[in-house]
Design a protein around this motif. Structure first.
Motif, short mmCIF file in Angstrom:
data_model
loop_
_atom_site.label_atom_id
_atom_site.label_comp_id
_atom_site.label_asym_id
_atom_site.label_seq_id
_atom_site.Cartn_x
_atom_site.Cartn_y
_atom_site.Cartn_z
N TYR A 117 0.84 -1.20 0.00
CA TYR A 117 0.00 0.00 0.00
C TYR A 117 0.87 1.25 0.00
O TYR A 117 1.94 1.28 0.62
CB TYR A 117 -0.88 0.04 1.25
N THR A 118 0.40 2.30 -0.66
CA THR A 118 0.99 3.63 -0.51
C THR A 118 0.25 4.32 0.64
O THR A 118 -0.97 4.47 0.58
CB THR A 118 0.84 4.45 -1.80
N SER A 119 0.97 4.73 1.66
CA SER A 119 0.34 5.25 2.87
C SER A 119 -0.58 6.44 2.58
O SER A 119 -1.69 6.53 3.11
CB SER A 119 1.40 5.65 3.89
N GLU A 120 -0.12 7.36 1.73
CA GLU A 120 -0.92 8.56 1.44
C GLU A 120 -2.26 8.21 0.81
O GLU A 120 -3.30 8.75 1.20
CB GLU A 120 -0.14 9.49 0.51
N ALA A 121 -2.23 7.27 -0.14
CA ALA A 121 -3.48 6.86 -0.79
C ALA A 121 -4.38 6.12 0.21
O ALA A 121 -5.60 6.30 0.20
CB ALA A 121 -3.18 5.96 -1.99
N GLY A 127 -8.50 3.43 3.47
CA GLY A 127 -8.39 1.99 3.26
C GLY A 127 -8.58 1.62 1.81
O GLY A 127 -8.44 2.43 0.91
N GLY A 128 -8.88 0.36 1.59
CA GLY A 128 -9.12 -0.11 0.23
C GLY A 128 -8.13 -1.17 -0.19
O GLY A 128 -7.32 -1.66 0.60
N ASN A 129 -8.17 -1.50 -1.46
CA ASN A 129 -7.30 -2.53 -2.00
C ASN A 129 -5.87 -2.02 -2.15
O ASN A 129 -5.65 -0.82 -2.31
CB ASN A 129 -7.83 -3.00 -3.35
N PRO A 130 -4.89 -2.92 -2.15
CA PRO A 130 -3.48 -2.51 -2.27
C PRO A 130 -3.20 -1.82 -3.60
O PRO A 130 -3.36 -2.40 -4.65
CB PRO A 130 -2.72 -3.84 -2.16
N ASP A 131 -2.78 -0.55 -3.54
CA ASP A 131 -2.58 0.23 -4.76
C ASP A 131 -1.14 0.11 -5.28
O ASP A 131 -0.85 0.52 -6.39
CB ASP A 131 -2.90 1.71 -4.51
N ALA A 132 -0.23 -0.45 -4.47
CA ALA A 132 1.15 -0.60 -4.90
C ALA A 132 1.48 -2.04 -5.29
O ALA A 132 2.64 -2.37 -5.48
CB ALA A 132 2.10 -0.12 -3.80
N VAL A 169 12.13 -10.54 -4.74
CA VAL A 169 12.46 -9.12 -4.87
C VAL A 169 11.35 -8.45 -5.68
O VAL A 169 11.17 -8.75 -6.86
CB VAL A 169 13.82 -8.92 -5.59
N ILE A 170 10.62 -7.55 -5.02
CA ILE A 170 9.52 -6.85 -5.69
C ILE A 170 9.97 -5.43 -6.03
O ILE A 170 10.38 -4.67 -5.16
CB ILE A 170 8.27 -6.80 -4.78
N ASP A 171 9.91 -5.09 -7.30
CA ASP A 171 10.24 -3.75 -7.77
C ASP A 171 9.00 -2.87 -7.58
O ASP A 171 7.96 -3.10 -8.19
CB ASP A 171 10.65 -3.79 -9.26
N LEU A 172 9.11 -1.85 -6.73
CA LEU A 172 7.94 -1.03 -6.40
C LEU A 172 7.53 -0.11 -7.53
O LEU A 172 6.41 0.41 -7.53
CB LEU A 172 8.21 -0.22 -5.14
N ASN A 173 8.40 0.11 -8.50
CA ASN A 173 8.04 0.94 -9.66
C ASN A 173 7.32 0.14 -10.73
O ASN A 173 6.28 0.56 -11.23
CB ASN A 173 9.30 1.60 -10.24
N THR A 174 7.87 -1.02 -11.07
CA THR A 174 7.27 -1.83 -12.14
C THR A 174 6.22 -2.82 -11.60
O THR A 174 5.45 -3.38 -12.37
CB THR A 174 8.35 -2.63 -12.87
N GLN A 175 6.21 -3.04 -10.27
CA GLN A 175 5.33 -4.01 -9.62
C GLN A 175 5.55 -5.43 -10.16
O GLN A 175 4.64 -6.25 -10.18
CB GLN A 175 3.86 -3.59 -9.76
#
Length: 216
Positions: A117-121, A127-132, A169-175
């Motif tokens: 999750y992105t904390s700001e979103a 709440g809601g579904n994982p946006d990251a 290893v999860i790339d947070l930019n490309t997901q």
């Protein structure tokens, strides 16, 4: 008469000790920092004992028993969000160094479900579904635990399958995610400040592995 004297002396020593303790306690309260913030939450947000701390800012993320997350802002000394509903059932939580991201884990026999999750979103939408990103990672063995670590630059998130001898290893930019294989089961993982190396505390056999932080 002598007996009464010794009894009085003993009581005097006890009284002096008691006074000393009270005086020292008072001095400790006055001299030591005590700007401790106490926040109480409704019973519905009682935690399951899991708190993740953002190391740079000091904000903390509380995984609550009712599958919500409370986010406390240390600078404001208040909760940014008291209850934000998660998109999936979680058993553990990890925060990134700045608090920009947080991740939760849930499990079944063959899968580690990782939600980012992105904390700001999350705060904005309460709440809601994982946006990251959401990932179903293979889990080896029912007793296998997930160990999560964000890189200091917050570009990657590492998930270790403790019994699977594998680090994702999860790339947070490309997901997208890749894998690092290890020769042993994994007890803990830490990342060096440059983000180039992983220090893996391994068991069976007991050893410390130094690995390239990229996939292999």
């Amino acid at each position: 008469m002598l007996k009464l004297f010794f009894l009085s002396l003993r009581r005097l020593r006890y009284l002096i000790t008691l006074i000393t303790i009270v005086v020292l306690s008072g001095l400790a309260y006055l001299l030591l920092p005590h700007d401790v913030v106490s926040q109480s939450a409704p019973a519905s947000t009682a935690t399951v004992g899991i708190i993740a701390v953002a190391e740079e800012r000091g904000d903390f993320f509380i995984l609550n028993r009712n599958q919500t997350v409370s986010i406390y802002d240390v600078e404001r000394k208040d909760f940014q969000i008291l209850r934000g509903q998660l998109g999936s059932r979680a058993e553990d939580i990890v925060a990134s160094p700045s608090g920009k991201y947080f991740a939760t884990f849930s499990f079944d026999q063959g899968t580690i479900f990782t939600a980012l999750y992105t904390s700001e979103a999350f705060i904005t939408a309460r709440g809601g579904n994982p946006d990251a990103g959401s990932y179903a990672l293979p889990r080896i063995g029912r007793g296998s635990a997930a160990i999560g670590r964000f890189s200091l630059d917050e570009k990657n998130f590492y998930v270790a399958d403790s019994l699977g001898k594998k680090i994702y290893v999860i790339d947070l930019n490309t997901q997208k995610f890749s894998e690092i294989n290890t020769s042993s089961q994994i007890a803990d993982v830490q990342i060096d400040p440059s983000g180039k190396l992983l220090f893996v505390l391994a068991q069976n056999p007991d050893e410390v592995l130094i690995l390239n932080a990229g996939s292999r």
